[in-house]
Design an enzyme around this catalytic site. Structure first.
Site, PDB file in Angstrom:
ATOM      1  N   CYS A  18       0.828  -1.193   0.000  1.00 37.25           N
ATOM      2  CA  CYS A  18       0.000   0.000   0.000  1.00 37.25           C
ATOM      3  C   CYS A  18       0.870   1.253   0.000  1.00 37.25           C
ATOM      4  O   CYS A  18       1.834   1.306   0.758  1.00 37.25           O
ATOM      5  CB  CYS A  18      -0.905  -0.023   1.237  1.00 37.25           C
ATOM      6  SG  CYS A  18      -2.095   1.309   1.286  1.00 37.25           S
ATOM      7  N   PRO A  19       0.577   2.221  -0.828  1.00 32.17           N
ATOM      8  CA  PRO A  19      -0.608   2.354  -1.703  1.00 32.17           C
ATOM      9  C   PRO A  19      -0.352   1.957  -3.156  1.00 32.17           C
ATOM     10  O   PRO A  19      -1.198   2.209  -4.010  1.00 32.17           O
ATOM     11  CB  PRO A  19      -0.890   3.856  -1.633  1.00 32.17           C
ATOM     12  CG  PRO A  19       0.489   4.465  -1.611  1.00 32.17           C
ATOM     13  CD  PRO A  19       1.328   3.484  -0.762  1.00 32.17           C
TER      14      PRO A  19
END
Length: 81
Positions: A18-19
């Site tokens: 992430c992200p």
């Protein structure tokens, strides 16, 4: 496992956390045409909720399915406009 989707392009983001799966998914879907389906392959378990949330909040895309396939998470995103 088989899907009913005609996959236009596959995006491999395995190993990214992430992200980045969402960022790379957004960039890839922007390059596709209406009705095209992007298959995203990720190893980050958080991608299940992250891509779902992104698709729910993004006009012009639809999350068709998400499948946990061993240690790979497969996401199928359609560009709808």
């Amino acid at each position: 496992m088989s899907t009913e989707f005609n996959v236009t392009e596959t995006l491999d983001v395995k190993g990214a956390s992430c992200p980045m799966p969402v960022v790379k998914t957004k960039n890839a879907i922007d390059d596709l045409g209406e009705g095209d389906v992007l298959e995203v392959l990720a190893t980050d378990s958080g991608s299940m909720s992250d891509i779902q949330g992104w698709a729910d909040g993004t006009p012009g895309v639809s999350l068709l399915d998400q499948v946990e396939d061993g240690d790979v998470y497969r996401h199928y995103v359609e560009k709808t406009e």
